[in-house]
Every structure is written in structure tokens, then in C-alpha cells.
Design a protein around this motif. Structure first.
Motif, PDB file in Angstrom:
ATOM      1  N   UNK A  29       0.834  -1.207   0.000  1.00 30.72           N
ATOM      2  CA  UNK A  29       0.000   0.000   0.000  1.00 30.72           C
ATOM      3  C   UNK A  29       0.864   1.251   0.000  1.00 30.72           C
ATOM      4  N   UNK A  30       1.928   1.250   0.801  1.00 33.29           N
ATOM      5  CA  UNK A  30       2.826   2.413   0.858  1.00 33.29           C
ATOM      6  C   UNK A  30       3.416   2.690  -0.517  1.00 33.29           C
ATOM      7  N   UNK A  31       3.851   1.655  -1.198  1.00 29.48           N
ATOM      8  CA  UNK A  31       4.429   1.843  -2.534  1.00 29.48           C
ATOM      9  C   UNK A  31       3.370   2.334  -3.520  1.00 29.48           C
ATOM     10  N   UNK A  32       2.140   1.829  -3.374  1.00 32.28           N
ATOM     11  CA  UNK A  32       1.059   2.285  -4.263  1.00 32.28           C
ATOM     12  C   UNK A  32       0.762   3.759  -4.036  1.00 32.28           C
ATOM     13  N   UNK A  35       3.375   5.777  -5.778  1.00 36.77           N
ATOM     14  CA  UNK A  35       3.180   5.794  -7.230  1.00 36.77           C
ATOM     15  C   UNK A  35       2.067   6.760  -7.630  1.00 36.77           C
ATOM     16  N   UNK A  36       1.066   6.929  -6.754  1.00 37.93           N
ATOM     17  CA  UNK A  36      -0.057   7.818  -7.060  1.00 37.93           C
ATOM     18  C   UNK A  36       0.205   9.257  -6.631  1.00 37.93           C
ATOM     19  N   UNK A  37       1.371   9.508  -6.046  1.00 34.81           N
ATOM     20  CA  UNK A  37       1.686  10.865  -5.618  1.00 34.81           C
ATOM     21  C   UNK A  37       1.048  11.268  -4.317  1.00 34.81           C
ATOM     22  N   UNK A  68     -13.299   8.182   6.678  1.00 40.16           N
ATOM     23  CA  UNK A  68     -14.406   9.118   6.549  1.00 40.16           C
ATOM     24  C   UNK A  68     -15.148   8.952   5.223  1.00 40.16           C
ATOM     25  N   UNK A  69     -14.688   8.028   4.382  1.00 40.97           N
ATOM     26  CA  UNK A  69     -15.410   7.734   3.151  1.00 40.97           C
ATOM     27  C   UNK A  69     -14.874   8.418   1.911  1.00 40.97           C
ATOM     28  N   UNK A  70     -13.727   9.099   2.001  1.00 39.32           N
ATOM     29  CA  UNK A  70     -13.160   9.751   0.827  1.00 39.32           C
ATOM     30  C   UNK A  70     -12.486   8.729  -0.083  1.00 39.32           C
ATOM     31  N   UNK A  71     -12.529   8.983  -1.383  1.00 39.94           N
ATOM     32  CA  UNK A  71     -11.809   8.152  -2.334  1.00 39.94           C
ATOM     33  C   UNK A  71     -10.361   8.615  -2.395  1.00 39.94           C
ATOM     34  N   UNK A  72      -9.502   7.777  -2.957  1.00 39.29           N
ATOM     35  CA  UNK A  72      -8.096   8.156  -3.081  1.00 39.29           C
ATOM     36  C   UNK A  72      -7.922   9.374  -3.981  1.00 39.29           C
ATOM     37  N   UNK A  73      -8.766   9.487  -5.012  1.00 35.58           N
ATOM     38  CA  UNK A  73      -8.677  10.652  -5.894  1.00 35.58           C
ATOM     39  C   UNK A  73      -9.011  11.930  -5.128  1.00 35.58           C
TER      40      UNK A  73
END
Length: 312
Positions: A29-32, A35-37, A68-73
Motif C-alpha cells: 500500500x505504501x508503494x502504491x 506511485x499515485x503521488x 471518513x469515506x473519501x476516495x483516493x482521488x
């Protein structure tokens, strides 16, 4: 946009495995996130990657926002705003205000023995399972003889209805029906307040610090209004319908209640929006009624045709 951090020496240093242990995230997860900034790149020191306190703090921020329900984006937008100096405190304050309790009622606990005594003294595992499915009861981990009661008032209502002679299955069915209708009311209230109140503060993505703080203040002010409105309207409706109901039972000369009395059906807000977009708000009820009637007629015709041997 990828977040980068100056290569300075951190007060505490972690290998990625240590960072995963302290944050609760996995190495993958940390590496992901990197990668996503979402997460600063580690400092490269020789052949090793070195992480520090800012990485741990950022991982905890991300975990909090996910809870809290936020998406990664959405989280990436919020963190970029934070890194650009726009601040995240107002947004987190707004999220905390919305996620907070919407009632003064406090959760309680009840033992299995107390629960059985409240409902006739006979164990009923099917009823307990139904109550858990509805969220009226929550299992306590590691203790099969105790339950958490999120709403003691709701459980107390069930106890009184059961004592008055209402079967548990009927109480559960009524709660499911009531919940669907109340969720529809809540959805409409949120749409109404968003359109007329919150749209001006939440138009930007993410909102500015000042807008988020103002919206949080409004949530605190408006929080009681939905319940106050429903309480007042329920009291009005109960007085109206209870009086008519009693009169029909006590006065033999009154005509019986018409069988074709309109019924209220809760629909998902997304369905209502789609219908209103299609035919307009003023025609939505007629459209839904016509669509339901057409479906009933089509199924009736299919059933009649299937009973005719010549049709095979």
C-alpha cells in the motif's frame, strides 16, 4: 501531480517495513501511495530508502480520510491543497462535523439474559440475528453474552410493541419499511440544503479553508432542523390519522376507509432525479404510477397467456 519532499534528515527514520508496522499500512500500500503521488518519496541514502515522521503523519492522514469515506482521488486533491498552503483543517473539521453524532442519545449494552427477559423470556436466535442485521443490536467481540445497543430508544420501542402483542417479525418488517421512508426524507433534506445553502461553500473541489469552516458552522446550526421538522410533521399526521381511524372504528355510520387510498412508497433519490430529468418534477409522480401500472398489466397478460394450453 507528484508530491516531492526536500531530502532533509528526519528526526526519526524508518525502513519501509518499519513504516508499515507503525502506520498499519502494508508495504504494498505504501508503494502504491507513492506511485499515485499521495506520499512523499523516501530519501535515498546509499542503497537504502529512508522514511521519516512526515511519511508516517501523511499515512495517518490518508487512513483517517479513507475512514471518513473519501476516495483516493479526493484525498489526493485535499493533500495537494494542503501542500499548496490552502489548509486541510477546515475540510477535516467539516468532515468531523458531518461524521459526528446526529442525536444526543448514547449507546448502551444489554446482556443476552436481559434481552430474553425483555422479549418474553424465551430465546429466539432468529429474532436476534434479524436485530443484528438491522443494526438494532451489535455483537460485542469476544463476548457472546452481551450486545451493544446503538439506540436504546429504538430497542425500547420494540419492547413496548412486543408487550402490546405485536410479533417480532412484524416489528422487524415495520422497521425496514420505516427506515426506507426515513432515509428518503433524509436524502431529500440533504438535497434541499445542499442546493439552497451549501452549494455556495462546496462548489470548489476541494473547498477553501474558509468555505469549509463556514460549512461546518452551518452544519452545527442546521443539524437539529431535520429532526425538528420530522417530529412536528409526524405529530401533525398522527393526530390527523389517529383521530380519523378512531372515528371510523367508533362510529358505525361513517363509511369505511376507501380501499384505493394513496400509498407512500420510498424510492432512491437517484431514481427520482432520473425520472425528474426525464419528464420534469411536476410529472414525476404520474410517470412512476403509469410505469408501475404498465408493468402490472404486462405481467397479468403474461400470466393469462401462460395458462392457455394452445399457446404452448
Amino acid at each position: 501531480m507528484e508530491y516531492t519532499e526536500p531530502t532533509e534528515r528526519y528526526r526519526l527514520e524508518y525502513r519501509i517495513e518499519d513504516l508499515a508496522h507503525h502506520s498499519g499500512a502494508t508495504v504494498r500500500t505504501i508503494r502504491a501511495y507513492q506511485d499515485r503521488g499521495l506520499l512523499p518519496r523516501p530519501e535515498r541514502r546509499g542503497r537504502s530508502n529512508v522514511y521519516g515522521d512526515p511519511h508516517l503523519a501523511r499515512l495517518r492522514q490518508i487512513a483517517d480520510l479513507l475512514d471518513r469515506g473519501y476516495t483516493l482521488a479526493s484525498i489526493k486533491e485535499l493533500l495537494e491543497a494542503w501542500d499548496a498552503g490552502r489548509g486541510l483543517g477546515g475540510v477535516l473539521g467539516l468532515a468531523a462535523e458531518v461524521d459526528g453524532p446526529w442525536t444526543d442519545e448514547k449507546a448502551d449494552r444489554i446482556s443476552r439474559a436481559e434481552l430474553e427477559a425483555a422479549f418474553g423470556g424465551t430465546p429466539d436466535e432468529a429474532a436476534v440475528a434479524d436485530a443484528i442485521a438491522l443494526g438494532v443490536l451489535e455483537p460485542v467481540q469476544g463476548n457472546d453474552d452481551e450486545f451493544l445497543v446503538p439506540s436504546p430508544q429504538e430497542l425500547a420501542v420494540a419492547v413496548e410493541l412486543y408487550a402490546a402483542g405485536v410479533p417480532l417479525s412484524a416489528i422487524s418488517g415495520h422497521l425496514r419499511e420505516l427506515r426506507g421512508q426515513v432515509e428518503h426524507i433524509a436524502s431529500r433534506f440533504l438535497e434541499f440544503t445542499t442546493e439552497h445553502v451549501f452549494a455556495r461553500y462546496l462548489g470548489n473541489h476541494p473547498p477553501t479553508e474558509a468555505d469549509a469552516s463556514e460549512a461546518a458552522s452551518l452544519v452545527r446550526r442546521l443539524r437539529p432542523l431535520a429532526q425538528q421538522t420530522v417530529d412536528a410533521e409526524l405529530a401533525r399526521a398522527m393526530r390527523l390519522f389517529a383521530t380519523l381511524h378512531l372515528r371510523r372504528h367508533l362510529d358505525p355510520e361513517l363509511p369505511p376507509e376507501p380501499a384505493d387510498q394513496p400509498q407512500v412508497v420510498a424510492l432512491p433519490a437517484s431514481t427520482m432525479r432520473a425520472v425528474q430529468t426525464l419528464v420534469g418534477e411536476e410529472n414525476a409522480a404520474a410517470f412512476i404510477a403509469a410505469a408501475a401500472e404498465r408493468e402490472v398489466q404486462a405481467r397479468t397478460l403474461d400470466a393469462l397467456a401462460s395458462t392457455n394450453p394452445k399457446s404452448e
